[in-house]
Design a protein around this motif. Structure first.
Motif, PDB file in Angstrom:
ATOM      1  N   GLU A  24       0.856  -1.182   0.000  1.00 43.67           N
ATOM      2  CA  GLU A  24       0.000   0.000   0.000  1.00 43.67           C
ATOM      3  C   GLU A  24       0.894   1.235   0.000  1.00 43.67           C
ATOM      4  O   GLU A  24       1.823   1.338   0.784  1.00 43.67           O
ATOM      5  N   VAL A  25       0.616   2.137  -0.929  1.00 44.33           N
ATOM      6  CA  VAL A  25       1.383   3.368  -1.045  1.00 44.33           C
ATOM      7  C   VAL A  25       0.473   4.528  -0.666  1.00 44.33           C
ATOM      8  O   VAL A  25      -0.666   4.612  -1.132  1.00 44.33           O
ATOM      9  N   ILE A  26       0.970   5.415   0.180  1.00 44.81           N
ATOM     10  CA  ILE A  26       0.200   6.599   0.565  1.00 44.81           C
ATOM     11  C   ILE A  26       0.559   7.720  -0.403  1.00 44.81           C
ATOM     12  O   ILE A  26       1.725   8.088  -0.530  1.00 44.81           O
ATOM     13  N   ARG A  27      -0.442   8.219  -1.106  1.00 48.43           N
ATOM     14  CA  ARG A  27      -0.196   9.296  -2.062  1.00 48.43           C
ATOM     15  C   ARG A  27      -1.414  10.210  -2.156  1.00 48.43           C
ATOM     16  O   ARG A  27      -2.526   9.811  -1.816  1.00 48.43           O
ATOM     17  N   THR A  28      -1.161  11.404  -2.619  1.00 49.38           N
ATOM     18  CA  THR A  28      -2.242  12.347  -2.878  1.00 49.38           C
ATOM     19  C   THR A  28      -2.173  12.747  -4.345  1.00 49.38           C
ATOM     20  O   THR A  28      -1.101  12.794  -4.942  1.00 49.38           O
ATOM     21  N   VAL A  29      -3.330  13.018  -4.906  1.00 47.27           N
ATOM     22  CA  VAL A  29      -3.424  13.491  -6.289  1.00 47.27           C
ATOM     23  C   VAL A  29      -4.064  14.870  -6.254  1.00 47.27           C
ATOM     24  O   VAL A  29      -5.143  15.049  -5.691  1.00 47.27           O
ATOM     25  N   GLN A  30      -3.382  15.832  -6.840  1.00 47.64           N
ATOM     26  CA  GLN A  30      -3.912  17.193  -6.913  1.00 47.64           C
ATOM     27  C   GLN A  30      -4.060  17.554  -8.384  1.00 47.64           C
ATOM     28  O   GLN A  30      -3.154  17.300  -9.189  1.00 47.64           O
ATOM     29  N   THR A  31      -5.193  18.137  -8.726  1.00 49.65           N
ATOM     30  CA  THR A  31      -5.448  18.526 -10.104  1.00 49.65           C
ATOM     31  C   THR A  31      -5.414  20.047 -10.214  1.00 49.65           C
ATOM     32  O   THR A  31      -6.135  20.748  -9.494  1.00 49.65           O
ATOM     33  N   ALA A  32      -4.572  20.537 -11.122  1.00 47.42           N
ATOM     34  CA  ALA A  32      -4.464  21.980 -11.359  1.00 47.42           C
ATOM     35  C   ALA A  32      -5.644  22.451 -12.198  1.00 47.42           C
ATOM     36  O   ALA A  32      -6.404  21.651 -12.762  1.00 47.42           O
ATOM     37  N   LEU A  33      -5.826  23.753 -12.294  1.00 41.62           N
ATOM     38  CA  LEU A  33      -6.934  24.313 -13.071  1.00 41.62           C
ATOM     39  C   LEU A  33      -6.865  23.930 -14.539  1.00 41.62           C
ATOM     40  O   LEU A  33      -7.896  23.804 -15.205  1.00 41.62           O
ATOM     41  N   GLU A  37      -2.385  16.713 -13.488  1.00 44.20           N
ATOM     42  CA  GLU A  37      -2.424  16.041 -12.195  1.00 44.20           C
ATOM     43  C   GLU A  37      -1.023  15.949 -11.618  1.00 44.20           C
ATOM     44  O   GLU A  37      -0.061  15.624 -12.319  1.00 44.20           O
ATOM     45  N   TYR A  38      -0.909  16.234 -10.332  1.00 44.45           N
ATOM     46  CA  TYR A  38       0.354  16.150  -9.619  1.00 44.45           C
ATOM     47  C   TYR A  38       0.214  15.107  -8.523  1.00 44.45           C
ATOM     48  O   TYR A  38      -0.726  15.155  -7.727  1.00 44.45           O
ATOM     49  N   LEU A  39       1.134  14.141  -8.502  1.00 42.57           N
ATOM     50  CA  LEU A  39       1.131  13.078  -7.504  1.00 42.57           C
ATOM     51  C   LEU A  39       2.195  13.353  -6.457  1.00 42.57           C
ATOM     52  O   LEU A  39       3.323  13.731  -6.790  1.00 42.57           O
ATOM     53  N   THR A  40       1.846  13.139  -5.209  1.00 43.17           N
ATOM     54  CA  THR A  40       2.796  13.236  -4.114  1.00 43.17           C
ATOM     55  C   THR A  40       2.729  11.924  -3.350  1.00 43.17           C
ATOM     56  O   THR A  40       1.640  11.487  -2.956  1.00 43.17           O
ATOM     57  N   ARG A  41       3.879  11.282  -3.177  1.00 42.22           N
ATOM     58  CA  ARG A  41       3.944  10.012  -2.447  1.00 42.22           C
ATOM     59  C   ARG A  41       4.637  10.253  -1.121  1.00 42.22           C
ATOM     60  O   ARG A  41       5.634  10.959  -1.048  1.00 42.22           O
ATOM     61  N   PHE A  42       4.107   9.642  -0.044  1.00 45.15           N
ATOM     62  CA  PHE A  42       4.645   9.831   1.299  1.00 45.15           C
ATOM     63  C   PHE A  42       5.238   8.523   1.816  1.00 45.15           C
ATOM     64  O   PHE A  42       4.582   7.486   1.780  1.00 45.15           O
ATOM     65  N   GLY A  43       6.472   8.567   2.303  1.00 41.14           N
ATOM     66  CA  GLY A  43       7.093   7.415   2.954  1.00 41.14           C
ATOM     67  C   GLY A  43       7.334   6.242   2.032  1.00 41.14           C
ATOM     68  O   GLY A  43       7.256   6.341   0.819  1.00 41.14           O
TER      69      GLY A  43
END
Length: 115
Positions: A24-33, A37-43
């Motif tokens: 399991e990977v912890i990540r966030t997806v943020q979408t610009a206007l 899409e920008y992905l950020t992975r934690f740990g």
């Protein structure tokens, strides 16, 4: 030869083991206007071992005890030797002649590639 063993008690719980490694990977997806899409992975990824086990009454008691006392378990299958501790134990499904089918999830501690 496959098995699930309680390393602290040197007790083989069962020799009937089906093994699957998951992560399991912890990540966030943020979408610009503009739709980018920008992905950020934690740990680091969290690794778990998903087991399907067939146990008799003795193995059932050993698994229930292992869930309670959280000893280190060793799982040997053709993919290698893996160690972990029970984080989830499913319901025991009675099969026949005193045997049960149960699923268990182990939190990964270590793995050795050669069985």
């Amino acid at each position: 030869m496959s098995y699930l063993k309680n390393t602290e008690a040197s007790e083989i719980i069962t020799r009937f083991v089906s093994f699957r490694k998951t992560q399991e990977v912890i990540r966030t997806v943020q979408t610009a206007l503009d739709g980018t899409e920008y992905l950020t992975r934690f740990g680091s990824p969290t690794v778990h071992y998903e087991l399907t086990l067939y146990v008799n009454e003795t193995g059932k008691a050993a698994l229930m005890s292992a869930e309670d006392s959280v000893p280190l378990l060793e799982c040997s299958v053709k993919q290698g030797v893996f160690t972990g501790r029970i984080v989830e134990l499913g319901d025991f499904d009675y099969q026949a002649a005193g045997w049960y089918k149960v699923t268990a999830t182990l939190a990964a501690v270590s793995e050795v590639s050669d069985p």
